[in-house]
Scaffold this active site. Sequence first.
Site: not given
Ligand code: AHR
Length: 503
Positions: A26, A71, A171-172, A243, A291, A352
């Site tokens: 990103e 994001n 995205n999201e 995450y 992700e 990432q």
């Molecule tokens: O990977 C970091 C961020 O986590 C990304 O930009 C977003 O899609 C997610 O919230």
Amino acid sequence: MKAAVVAHKGFTISTIDPRLYGSFIEHLGRAVYTGIYEPTHPTADENGMRRDVIDLVKELNVPIVRYPGGNFVSAYNWEDGVGPKDERPVRLDLAWHTSESNQVGLHEFADWCDSVGTEIMLAVNLGSRGLDEARNFLEYTNHEGGSAWSDKRRANGREKPFDVRLWCLGNEMDGPWQIGHKSADEYGRLAHETAKAMRAFDSRLELVVCGSSNAHMPTYPQWEATVLEHTYNEVDYISLHMYFENRAKDTANYLARSLELDTYIATVAGVIAYVKAKKRSTKDVYISFDEWNVWYHSKERDRAILEGGSGWPEAPPLLEDDYNFEDVLQVGLILNTFINRSDVVKIACLAQLVNVIAPIMTVPGGPAWRQTIFYPYYFASVFGRGTALKLMVDSPNYVARDVGAVPYLDVSAVHDAESGHVTFFIVNRHLTEALDLDVTLIEFGALSVVDDQVMTHPDLTITNTAENPDAVKPVRGEGAAAQEGRLTASIAPLSYRMIRLKA
Ligand code: AHR
């Protein structure tokens, strides 16, 4: 403590899509600038890309890389990143409160992907923009020539189309933090119309619609149902993100989180099945888990920049998690979950790849090195290609605070029929005791151990650094034996292990 596994050659989960081992770059922090791109670096190639980083990415055999966000994409103008570099505008990136120089855009990134031997997964901006920009971006990227946008690409030096096959529709979009956040109905309608337009250009594209940003979102899992009711017939994948963190410093509970990941996948698979039935559809939609990673070590440090306290810096260090040994186990567990659910999870992206919550770190002007989590990702990506086996597992359990009963043994196995390899990826969650593992192997013929790699460390908090890049790394495992249809091994407490057998 004993654990038993049965593996039968004919009992399979699915052929693994190699894109299960994808990653993500990103425009965020130092992922691009001083990560993959640093024209003044001693190893820079003719495009300004760091060769030391290219070599490390190549080692990982990454099949696909998602780009340019995240994001970031939700307020991105892709046109800013093409054309003569000295004419590209500097923009304020509202997602990460930084300045974006646009010195890297589609052309530079695509060339980098060629250098590392990976494919691109592109995301379109459905936050601040919409259908029109998406169709223009697609025409610029994939059309042969003879139209306004494709001729611009050719004028910008790229004669042949980039031929990007896999596209994310935003995205999201369920996240209130997202620029242009939408309700499920608003997003579902927009994604449907955008997908329709993109398919009108090329019906063979693979399209990914946004699912929930995580399983704790208030709109989950109704979001998935509503969005898929709008888009089911036009899309191929629904994206999920997750995450992992261990702020409570509770290892047993932290290592149980992959069971939540499994439930998350199972729930969304159920929603997909529900919408498929409701639509009387014969078509399948799969999960793109685009992700995933551990992300918490850097959060406190990043607060000032994200809240604007540093102005609009260019490529500041952000999300630079220093991964420890404990995270090796977590990443191994996550990858095992994906392999064991490869019937529905076809694509997954480690978020990432460089500097930003990443397996690879760099010092500007200095070295690049492998973080601790590089290794379980490496083992799965390089050796986890083939068919996932449906294992029967009998393991003693423990009770984790938030999750309940959790088996100490976590295991996945991949059979590569072509080469004859059977590869086991194993994690022992037990804090203090080894597991005596006994695997019954059926219908594989005579197998012998050809590789055995183990990762274990007395200090769960130890990290790899620029000064000490090899503090955590795999060593050759000992004592694994395969004979007469059985594999036996003693799996050390809190360890990650890959054992490869060959006919
Ligand atoms: O990977 C970091 C961020 O986590 C990304 O930009 C977003 O899609 C997610 O919230």
